[in-house]
Write an enzyme that holds these catalytic residues in place. Structure first.
Site, PDB file in Angstrom:
ATOM      1  N   ASN A 159      11.137   0.450  -5.767  1.00  0.00           N
ATOM      2  CA  ASN A 159      11.616   0.049  -7.214  1.00  0.00           C
ATOM      3  C   ASN A 159      10.790   0.962  -8.282  1.00  0.00           C
ATOM      4  O   ASN A 159      11.006   1.390  -9.536  1.00  0.00           O
ATOM      5  CB  ASN A 159      11.411  -1.436  -7.746  1.00  0.00           C
ATOM      6  CG  ASN A 159       9.930  -1.872  -7.515  1.00  0.00           C
ATOM      7  OD1 ASN A 159       9.347  -1.615  -6.260  1.00  0.00           O
ATOM      8  ND2 ASN A 159       9.093  -2.570  -8.680  1.00  0.00           N
ATOM      9  N   TYR A 160       9.360   1.420  -7.942  1.00  0.00           N
ATOM     10  CA  TYR A 160       8.699   2.130  -8.888  1.00  0.00           C
ATOM     11  C   TYR A 160       8.890   3.487  -8.477  1.00  0.00           C
ATOM     12  O   TYR A 160       9.045   4.284  -7.501  1.00  0.00           O
ATOM     13  CB  TYR A 160       7.074   1.666  -8.712  1.00  0.00           C
ATOM     14  CG  TYR A 160       6.648   0.897  -9.709  1.00  0.00           C
ATOM     15  CD1 TYR A 160       6.161   1.205 -10.993  1.00  0.00           C
ATOM     16  CD2 TYR A 160       6.606  -0.702  -9.712  1.00  0.00           C
ATOM     17  CE1 TYR A 160       5.825   0.161 -11.900  1.00  0.00           C
ATOM     18  CE2 TYR A 160       6.223  -1.502 -10.571  1.00  0.00           C
ATOM     19  CZ  TYR A 160       5.880  -1.186 -11.610  1.00  0.00           C
ATOM     20  OH  TYR A 160       5.532  -1.995 -12.617  1.00  0.00           O
ATOM     21  N   GLU A 161       8.737   4.333  -9.756  1.00  0.00           N
ATOM     22  CA  GLU A 161       8.430   5.843  -9.704  1.00  0.00           C
ATOM     23  C   GLU A 161       6.873   5.989 -10.254  1.00  0.00           C
ATOM     24  O   GLU A 161       6.473   5.563 -10.966  1.00  0.00           O
ATOM     25  CB  GLU A 161       9.172   6.397 -10.695  1.00  0.00           C
ATOM     26  CG  GLU A 161      10.719   6.948  -9.886  1.00  0.00           C
ATOM     27  CD  GLU A 161      11.642   5.745  -9.772  1.00  0.00           C
ATOM     28  OE1 GLU A 161      12.338   6.164  -9.260  1.00  0.00           O
ATOM     29  OE2 GLU A 161      11.396   4.872 -10.543  1.00  0.00           O
ATOM     30  N   HIS A 217      -1.856  -1.714  -9.975  1.00  0.00           N
ATOM     31  CA  HIS A 217      -1.747  -0.526  -9.181  1.00  0.00           C
ATOM     32  C   HIS A 217      -3.017   0.235  -9.062  1.00  0.00           C
ATOM     33  O   HIS A 217      -3.482   0.491  -9.938  1.00  0.00           O
ATOM     34  CB  HIS A 217      -0.671   0.475  -9.887  1.00  0.00           C
ATOM     35  CG  HIS A 217       0.866  -0.349 -10.086  1.00  0.00           C
ATOM     36  ND1 HIS A 217       1.845  -0.010  -9.500  1.00  0.00           N
ATOM     37  CD2 HIS A 217       1.244  -0.827 -11.376  1.00  0.00           C
ATOM     38  CE1 HIS A 217       2.776  -0.491  -9.963  1.00  0.00           C
ATOM     39  NE2 HIS A 217       2.349  -1.143 -10.941  1.00  0.00           N
ATOM     40  N   PHE A 262       0.857  -1.277   0.045  1.00  0.00           N
ATOM     41  CA  PHE A 262      -0.015   0.059  -0.019  1.00  0.00           C
ATOM     42  C   PHE A 262       0.981   1.253   0.025  1.00  0.00           C
ATOM     43  O   PHE A 262       1.117   1.640   1.191  1.00  0.00           O
ATOM     44  CB  PHE A 262      -0.863   0.029   1.057  1.00  0.00           C
ATOM     45  CG  PHE A 262      -2.089  -0.990   1.061  1.00  0.00           C
ATOM     46  CD1 PHE A 262      -3.479  -0.529   0.792  1.00  0.00           C
ATOM     47  CD2 PHE A 262      -1.743  -2.394   1.037  1.00  0.00           C
ATOM     48  CE1 PHE A 262      -4.488  -1.152   0.715  1.00  0.00           C
ATOM     49  CE2 PHE A 262      -2.898  -3.225   0.815  1.00  0.00           C
ATOM     50  CZ  PHE A 262      -4.310  -2.753   0.723  1.00  0.00           C
ATOM     51  N   ASP A 263       1.602   1.608  -1.190  1.00  0.00           N
ATOM     52  CA  ASP A 263       2.294   2.567  -1.340  1.00  0.00           C
ATOM     53  C   ASP A 263       2.147   3.998  -0.670  1.00  0.00           C
ATOM     54  O   ASP A 263       3.268   4.454  -0.175  1.00  0.00           O
ATOM     55  CB  ASP A 263       2.814   2.636  -2.847  1.00  0.00           C
ATOM     56  CG  ASP A 263       3.571   1.577  -3.569  1.00  0.00           C
ATOM     57  OD1 ASP A 263       3.928   0.614  -2.814  1.00  0.00           O
ATOM     58  OD2 ASP A 263       3.614   1.464  -4.725  1.00  0.00           O
ATOM     59  N   GLY A 312      -0.203   4.260   2.015  1.00  0.00           N
ATOM     60  CA  GLY A 312      -0.172   4.205   3.527  1.00  0.00           C
ATOM     61  C   GLY A 312       0.949   3.366   4.175  1.00  0.00           C
ATOM     62  O   GLY A 312       1.294   3.785   5.309  1.00  0.00           O
ATOM     63  N   HIS A 348       0.903  -7.759 -11.726  1.00  0.00           N
ATOM     64  CA  HIS A 348       0.397  -7.073 -10.657  1.00  0.00           C
ATOM     65  C   HIS A 348      -0.552  -6.049 -10.996  1.00  0.00           C
ATOM     66  O   HIS A 348      -0.846  -5.591 -12.330  1.00  0.00           O
ATOM     67  CB  HIS A 348       1.435  -6.545  -9.959  1.00  0.00           C
ATOM     68  CG  HIS A 348       2.334  -5.699 -10.527  1.00  0.00           C
ATOM     69  ND1 HIS A 348       3.227  -6.231 -11.518  1.00  0.00           N
ATOM     70  CD2 HIS A 348       2.547  -4.431 -10.735  1.00  0.00           C
ATOM     71  CE1 HIS A 348       3.968  -4.878 -12.271  1.00  0.00           C
ATOM     72  NE2 HIS A 348       3.527  -4.021 -11.887  1.00  0.00           N
ATOM     73  N   VAL A 354       9.027   4.733  -4.738  1.00  0.00           N
ATOM     74  CA  VAL A 354       8.610   3.838  -3.960  1.00  0.00           C
ATOM     75  C   VAL A 354       9.198   2.502  -4.056  1.00  0.00           C
ATOM     76  O   VAL A 354       8.927   1.698  -4.673  1.00  0.00           O
ATOM     77  CB  VAL A 354       6.979   3.696  -3.560  1.00  0.00           C
ATOM     78  CG1 VAL A 354       6.893   2.907  -2.495  1.00  0.00           C
ATOM     79  CG2 VAL A 354       6.283   5.205  -3.572  1.00  0.00           C
TER      80      VAL A 354
END
Length: 391
Positions: free
Chosen positions: A102-104, A156, A18-19, A21, A154, A100
């Site tokens: 690995n992800y932008e 998002h 929960f990027d 939270g 996955h 976050v």
């Protein structure tokens, strides 16, 4: 925001971040660089955050504001005379980028000349990968991006909170949320050539009634209207419409912990009565929780939305079936939505935008640039000031 992964085997079954939270987009926001992350004439805003001790920390240049050209705003050529009028569209952009792990996630808030507001999210960065299990040749729940390297399927899933006050001096209590679907008219005396269709509008007057999903087949949109303020031409309530992005709901089964925590992602639209304590759709604290303390709790009872100052919760997202082209660095994947005026003005609010011409545009092999009169042939437009109604 929830990011559930689709691999059912241990230990990957635990992968559901929960990027917002868990990590916080403020805590993970980048300092931006002139000429790289934003182009043009830039104004930056610093971000004031807190560290693990609760002490204030300033992150420089964390929010960017600028204007940019976005193609045609409107155009028409009079076929009888050849007279041409065209206007360029510009938008004000407010943006920030968070990393976050690995992800932008790059967030853009767009303000257009015709009254449209848009939110766009660009996803990039690195994929989360794992080594294939013994005996596994081709991953069932992902994509092989290198020999023996799997990138798992996955999602998002985002959710935004919209607290509308449409031309409303009563704190939003006059607002009514409606759903609009286009429906064909059956052949008959009213439709002898079987070509007619109309837009059917239905108010959403209770919490249960307002739990809705997208439907591209009926061109489904949702309107935020104010019945107490009528457009002087259409005689209908002034409104803004929410144009949804076609994205599927959460794929995880309703009995899964993922679906229980990310309950907001099981529907496209939710509407609740305003409460100052209800700010985050998955609840105030999601770390290590096993259930949602947000929308799943707030929508248990079928509360009335009449005069309730309704709050709209809109869920949208990306279902990422990974491509090998996403490895090793993922080109941006975009998702978002628009809020567009619908009966809010009495005409096109951008009709009086003056003609312009980009002086950097030249013919190849020539130094000739724009005509002096810009993008209007036979002289500038004679359009008067727009009657902008309820601006």
């Amino acid at each position: 925001m929830a990011v559930p992964y689709a691999e059912p085997r241990e230990p990957y079954v635990r992968k559901c971040a929960f990027d917002i939270g868990d990590y916080g987009f403020g805590n993970t926001a980048n300092s931006l660089h002139l000429g790289c992350d934003c182009l043009g004439a830039i104004h930056y805003f610093d971000g004031l955050l807190s560290n693990s001790k609760g002490e204030p920390v300033t992150v420089p240049k964390v929010v960017c504001m600028h204007e940019e050209d976005v193609g045609l705003l409107w155009k028409h050529v009079e076929p009888r005379t050849g007279h041409n009028e065209s206007r360029r569209s510009r938008r004000l952009v407010v943006s920030f980028i968070s990393t976050v792990v690995n992800y932008e996630y790059a967030f853009y808030f767009y303000f257009y000349l015709d009254g449209t507001f848009e939110v766009e999210v660009k996803l990039t960065g690195e994929l989360s990968t794992n080594v294939l299990s013994p005996g596994e040749e081709n991953p069932e729940f992902g994509t092989l991006v290198l020999p023996h390297v799997n990138a798992q399927n996955h999602q998002h899933e985002f959710c935004v909170r919209i607290d509308p006050a449409i031309d409303d001096e009563n704190g939003g209590k006059d607002v009514v949320i409606t759903e609009v679907n286009c429906e064909p008219v059956p052949p008959g005396p009213k439709n002898p050539y079987a070509n007619a269709f109309y837009a059917k509008e239905q108010p959403l007057l209770s919490v249960k009634e307002a739990q809705r999903d997208i439907n591209p087949a009926s061109n489904r949109v949702w309107k935020m209207t104010n019945p107490g303020c009528l457009n002087p031409i259409t005689k209908k309530p002034v409104s803004y419409k929410l144009l949804p992005h076609a994205s599927p709901p959460l794929m995880a089964h309703p009995d899964s912990i993922t679906a229980k925590k990310g309950h907001f992602a099981t529907k496209s639209l939710w509407v609740t009565p305003f409460s100052p304590d209800q700010r985050f759709p998955a609840g105030d604290f999601v770390f290590n929780e096993k259930a949602c303390h947000g929308l799943s709790q707030w929508t248990k009872e079928d509360a009335s939305l009449k005069g309730a100052d309704p709050v709209v919760w809109y869920h949208f997202g990306v279902t990422h079936v990974v491509r090998i082209e996403d490895f090793p660095i993922m080109p941006v994947e975009t998702v978002g939505f628009q809020l567009k005026p619908m009966g809010f003005f009495t005409g096109n609010p951008s009709v009086d935008v003056p003609p312009s011409c980009n002086k950097a545009s030249v013919l190849v092999g020539s130094h000739n640039g724009c005509a002096q009169n810009g993008c209007a042939q036979n002289g500038a437009a004679q359009n008067g000031h727009a009657q902008n109604g309820h601006a």
